[in-house]
Design a protein around this motif. Structure first.
Motif, PDB file in Angstrom:
ATOM      1  N   LEU A  64       6.993  -0.561   8.874  1.00  0.00           N
ATOM      2  CA  LEU A  64       6.982  -1.419   7.680  1.00  0.00           C
ATOM      3  C   LEU A  64       6.077  -2.627   7.897  1.00  0.00           C
ATOM      4  O   LEU A  64       5.329  -3.014   7.000  1.00  0.00           O
ATOM      5  CB  LEU A  64       8.409  -1.861   7.327  1.00  0.00           C
ATOM      6  N   ILE A 109       2.533  -1.529   7.534  1.00  0.00           N
ATOM      7  CA  ILE A 109       2.219  -1.256   6.124  1.00  0.00           C
ATOM      8  C   ILE A 109       2.003  -2.570   5.362  1.00  0.00           C
ATOM      9  O   ILE A 109       1.077  -2.688   4.562  1.00  0.00           O
ATOM     10  CB  ILE A 109       3.342  -0.410   5.463  1.00  0.00           C
ATOM     11  N   ILE A 116       2.579  -3.636  -3.511  1.00  0.00           N
ATOM     12  CA  ILE A 116       3.034  -2.673  -2.500  1.00  0.00           C
ATOM     13  C   ILE A 116       3.326  -3.383  -1.176  1.00  0.00           C
ATOM     14  O   ILE A 116       4.359  -3.165  -0.535  1.00  0.00           O
ATOM     15  CB  ILE A 116       1.980  -1.558  -2.308  1.00  0.00           C
ATOM     16  N   VAL A 170       6.565  -5.320  -1.608  1.00  0.00           N
ATOM     17  CA  VAL A 170       7.743  -4.447  -1.582  1.00  0.00           C
ATOM     18  C   VAL A 170       8.076  -4.089  -0.131  1.00  0.00           C
ATOM     19  O   VAL A 170       9.232  -4.193   0.302  1.00  0.00           O
ATOM     20  CB  VAL A 170       7.505  -3.164  -2.420  1.00  0.00           C
ATOM     21  N   ALA A 171       7.035  -3.703   0.642  1.00  0.00           N
ATOM     22  CA  ALA A 171       7.266  -3.365   2.054  1.00  0.00           C
ATOM     23  C   ALA A 171       7.831  -4.571   2.796  1.00  0.00           C
ATOM     24  O   ALA A 171       8.720  -4.436   3.646  1.00  0.00           O
ATOM     25  CB  ALA A 171       5.957  -2.896   2.702  1.00  0.00           C
ATOM     26  N   LEU A 197      11.551  -5.046   1.902  1.00  0.00           N
ATOM     27  CA  LEU A 197      12.351  -4.041   2.617  1.00  0.00           C
ATOM     28  C   LEU A 197      12.470  -4.405   4.096  1.00  0.00           C
ATOM     29  O   LEU A 197      13.547  -4.299   4.694  1.00  0.00           O
ATOM     30  CB  LEU A 197      11.715  -2.652   2.483  1.00  0.00           C
ATOM     31  N   LEU A 231       8.712   6.626   4.136  1.00  0.00           N
ATOM     32  CA  LEU A 231       7.466   6.075   4.689  1.00  0.00           C
ATOM     33  C   LEU A 231       6.272   6.977   4.359  1.00  0.00           C
ATOM     34  O   LEU A 231       5.196   6.480   4.011  1.00  0.00           O
ATOM     35  CB  LEU A 231       7.591   5.889   6.202  1.00  0.00           C
ATOM     36  N   PHE A 274       5.374   6.450   0.777  1.00  0.00           N
ATOM     37  CA  PHE A 274       4.867   5.092   0.574  1.00  0.00           C
ATOM     38  C   PHE A 274       3.417   4.977   1.067  1.00  0.00           C
ATOM     39  O   PHE A 274       2.563   4.374   0.398  1.00  0.00           O
ATOM     40  CB  PHE A 274       5.773   4.109   1.323  1.00  0.00           C
TER      41      PHE A 274
END
Lengths: 199, 199, 199
Positions: free
Chosen positions: A98, A101, A123, A126-127, A130, C35, C38
């Motif tokens: 994560l 990303i 995006i 959001v990552a 999380l 993942l 994503f």
């Protein structure tokens, strides 16, 4: 002014690399405080040299390589946070993915001068949400201060991103990179000094 | 002449890939000798095709992608060296990170035609010295020969870098790449043959 | 038409990211289904934006970044397949390396418009054949269906590559990317739904 900020970053992280190297010399294993500073040093040399950038319509340079190096350094920082919280195995792999990303989507958002960059930004955000929610779901007595550190350190990066030429351009490249430098000092030097006192 | 050297590299590493694949076929686990040769083969195909290069003022091409592939292959070689020396866990992660930093800073030094490339070169060299000192700090009876191998193999790379168009340009691209090819054969083929006899 | 295909991919993988996130929320550990979706979502946003492409002589765009993201998502898929087949340790590392080499050599083949791309294609195919033969050499009762999934899912990618503008150009970029989208849905969504029913 931008060049001066980047040169300051170069010198500061050269100094912190040396400091953390010698401070951690007797410690066996992974000296991540040193590696994080050393990777950030390389990032500042590259930004100071000024080669790999894109320029906005308003003539402001965007130093997108910053986010590539964050992908390397922040996975190490996340590894340290996870160790503090005793997160291991597949849960740790998830946190590292994560983190990577977040930074890689951030790189794509920074390189892109069209409106599509906002999709990359969403995006990445959001990552990030999380990631933070998974980090915060593990609570240990030793790691209370990490919560504040992440709130005041990591979360300011996307705010600068939105204000900077990468976003609405309310602040220029020089101010944006000065703010990033302060955040880099807080999240990569102050954090590691604090961590070495805790551990 | 440059094209001939790169074609020779392509053919040699195609051959060594096949050799190490069949030699290691019955071995379970990781056939890193094969993977190192295979990654180097891809690197030579890319350099032979000649697309991703920069050209110096003196008209000499710099094949900087070499260092990207070294980042992949030399971490595998370092893993083998660490296994021989029984280095594991976080200490191993530290060695792999340092190896990747050496090669990535080397890539930045090779791509950069300004004087700033020397800063990248110094950073890569510092990481290399730290790497070697950490590797040498572990001494086992089986790994004595690795010390000489690293001194005569790995350490010649930065010397070629300094003499080549990437540094002072005292030798041309063809001679530089011939020397790199000889070093590649020594560090990636001869080393793995020697290693298979030791293990 | 190409833009519509890529927008459809963007929306489908945004949906599957949300689905797998909530479906795997109570599961501890690594939510690789999420993942993978994503990472593929980010890939489709980048391809839809259309910035990082090369154009063939026939005027067809090649979206080579696809293969970079496959390098990230397919190593996760291979990790899932290996877990199902109880492959661990160095054998797993070998499978992940081979998967990354397949995709990275595929990227080089896609970016290259000269005849040399066929060498990259052959290298990628050799790595793929070695990968599949090593995956198939481990047989467990639970993983019989994975054999058919790989045959009908993964193996069609290089066939599309050969027919598409990356190869002989018998089909255009729009049709090629539609086929890739169908394969992405099969290998990254259908597979993970099936996997969650098996496990």
């Amino acid at each position: 002014m931008l060049t001066a900020v980047l040169l300051a970053g170069l010198l500061i992280f050269a100094g912190s690399s040396a400091y953390f190297y010698f401070a951690g010399k007797n410690k066996n294993g992974l000296n991540s405080a040193f590696l994080v500073s050393f990777i950030t040093l390389i990032s500042y040399v590259l930004m100071w040299q000024g080669n790999l950038t894109v320029v906005t319509k308003a003539g402001q340079p965007i130093l997108w390589t910053r986010w590539l190096f964050y992908g390397l350094s922040c996975t190490l920082l996340m590894y340290e946070i996870a160790r503090l919280k005793k997160v291991q195995g597949e849960r740790l792999v998830q946190l590292l993915y994560l983190t990577a990303i977040v930074m890689f989507a951030g790189l794509l958002a920074a390189r892109d001068l069209t409106a599509v960059r906002w999709i990359h930004f969403v995006i990445s955000s959001v990552a990030y949400i999380l990631l933070v929610s998974q980090v915060f779901s593990v609570e240990t007595a030793e790691s209370q201060w990490v919560r504040y550190y992440i709130f005041f350190g990591w979360t300011v990066f996307p705010i600068v991103f939105v204000l900077a030429p990468t976003g609405f351009g309310l602040i220029g490249a020089a101010v944006a990179n000065l703010l990033y430098l302060l955040l880099d000092i807080f999240t990569k030097i102050v954090f590691n000094v604090q961590l070495s006192r805790t551990a």
